[in-house]
Design a protein around this motif. Sequence first.
Motif, short mmCIF file in Angstrom:
data_model
loop_
_atom_site.label_atom_id
_atom_site.label_comp_id
_atom_site.label_asym_id
_atom_site.label_seq_id
_atom_site.Cartn_x
_atom_site.Cartn_y
_atom_site.Cartn_z
N HIS A 1 79.79 92.37 86.30
CA HIS A 1 78.66 92.63 87.19
C HIS A 1 77.40 92.21 86.44
CE1 HIS A 1 80.99 94.88 90.20
NE2 HIS A 1 81.70 95.27 89.15
N SER B 1 84.03 84.75 93.03
CA SER B 1 82.88 85.59 93.41
C SER B 1 82.88 85.81 94.92
CB SER B 1 81.56 84.94 92.99
OG SER B 1 81.19 83.89 93.87
N GLU C 1 82.44 92.08 98.90
CA GLU C 1 82.83 92.32 97.51
C GLU C 1 81.70 91.96 96.54
OE1 GLU C 1 85.62 93.73 97.09
OE2 GLU C 1 86.75 93.26 98.90
N TRP D 1 94.19 89.18 84.26
CA TRP D 1 92.88 89.34 84.88
C TRP D 1 91.94 89.94 83.85
CZ3 TRP D 1 91.54 87.12 89.25
CH2 TRP D 1 92.50 86.86 90.23
N GLY E 1 80.51 91.41 92.19
CA GLY E 1 80.98 91.07 90.86
C GLY E 1 81.67 89.71 90.79
N ILE F 1 86.21 92.76 85.65
CA ILE F 1 85.23 92.17 86.56
C ILE F 1 83.83 92.30 85.95
CG2 ILE F 1 84.11 92.44 88.81
CD1 ILE F 1 86.81 93.07 89.99
N PRO G 1 91.41 91.54 91.52
CA PRO G 1 90.29 91.85 92.41
C PRO G 1 90.81 92.37 93.75
CG PRO G 1 90.09 89.66 91.46
CD PRO G 1 91.46 90.13 91.15
N ALA H 1 85.10 87.98 89.18
CA ALA H 1 86.42 88.20 88.60
C ALA H 1 86.85 86.95 87.84
CB ALA H 1 87.44 88.52 89.69
#
Length: 542
Positions: free
Chosen positions: A455, A406, A437, A450, A439, A453, A388, A441
Amino acid sequence: MTPANAQSTGWVRDGSGRMMRAEDATAENMEPSQLLRLPCHVLREVFGFLDAKDVARAATTCSTLREVNRSESLWRRMLASKLGTQAEIVLPRALPDERYNAGESKDEPAWKDMFRFWMNPKPNSLEWAEKARGEDLESSRGKFAARYLHRCTAIGDGNKILLFGGQGSGADFFNDLHLLDLKKTPLSLEEVHASGDPPFPRCSGTLTAVGVDGLPGVEVVALFGGSQGFFEGFSNSLCILQGDDGVSIENAAESHRGLTWKEPKVVAENALDGVPDARWGHSAVSWNGNLVLFGGSNTQHCFNDTWILNVSADEEDPKRLLATWRLLKLASDVRPPSRAGQTVSIVNDSLYVFGGCHISDVFNDLWTLDLNSPNPTWREFHVKGTPPAPRVGHAAVVLGDRVVFSGGRGSPTAGAFGTYATADQGLATMQGLTFFEGGFAMLDISRECWMPIQHPIRDGKRGVAFRGGGGDGPTPMDVDGEENDFHMPGLGMDDLEEGADQGVWEHRTGHVMVPAKDGLLVIGGLAYSGDFQNDVQHIKVF
């Protein structure tokens, strides 16, 4: 003796259901496997100790194990094992499309599909389930005012959340306590009163449930540090919230009586190390009944130290608790850069630090520390996938071997999704960190990667996200990175730019996030519009 059906085919099934040449068949290997003699419910228990790949392999061997593989309860158990102690909170008891009698159906079990989703979630898999403002959740027990940089901790079995303090509009600082009971329907934020000397109003401290050595089964809540603003000084005070006369803090909070704030006797395990300096923006987690503290800042310093706090019964004064600070001695000088506003999460006895800032330098690095190691050493944790964007003031929740992040704010970078602060001045533009920011993660610790992300969708549609890092300002993008003129239902783009209150679903900082039924709850925070929030957002994951 050769089985009759072997005369025409030359092949037979052994006792485990596997094909074998007829000439190799004997009375011994034609007997059913002892494993297959077990009842199905016992086989499901056995399968529950396997990983998903081993279960899939076993299911190819015979019809009995194939049927076990189609069990709803098996796959729910396997998903619960991935989610750890949070499974009882976040997982529904049943799914609407469960198959209880498989028969000859070729449909996969609903819980197997859910397990697959969690292991490899597709984009837009999360959903904004509902949103309620603080006034909708208020009861006769008090108002939860809009705020940010408040703190929370789970008590008891994790279904009760205590919230403390924070900062609101007009430079208001709070020292109120609220209880959120995740088992109640509908949800309500109820103010809880405690006797004793209340802590001073503050924001950006830490609130952490810990155990008490010498008092088995007793849980208390430790409030450490915080401030009333950068220019008003910082604190390293420690206050303990506890239940009275043997009443658990969980039961006392639920009954709204029998809670007391107390000041423990604070000592240093090593006089040369002393106790932690005054600070805010630090992080604290509970580990083996103790509190682990990392980072933070004040007007003179930004920190990257790690402390352990042990709370115990004071043998000299039975009515008072003893709080002992110990500076964790590291085996190496390697450690994360000093920072504040980061998140610290604990997975399998290891700390994971993500993000934070040092003045206006914002981080998205990831560091880990094994607390069980006899020679604890920080190391930067390099994982696969795209991390992120750098951020501060975000929130994090641990779900098994995965950490969900978040919000937060920082400076826009290429590929980041979020929106710029619409306020010209004030807290939303502090330190020049004006990119909020968007979304959710996900960091998968076991697979060291990772995840893409997420949404969340709302009303079946993808929400708007602004991509940072470009030109004259944000460009509306959908979550796949394509230009998109879609905006939130019922709102024009002008409303979004002006920060219409009903449009603030994400893009916030200084909020808290907790596991809840079917997913996550996000509570309060400071929105990109500069407005303080007192809402509770429900993000449906399962």
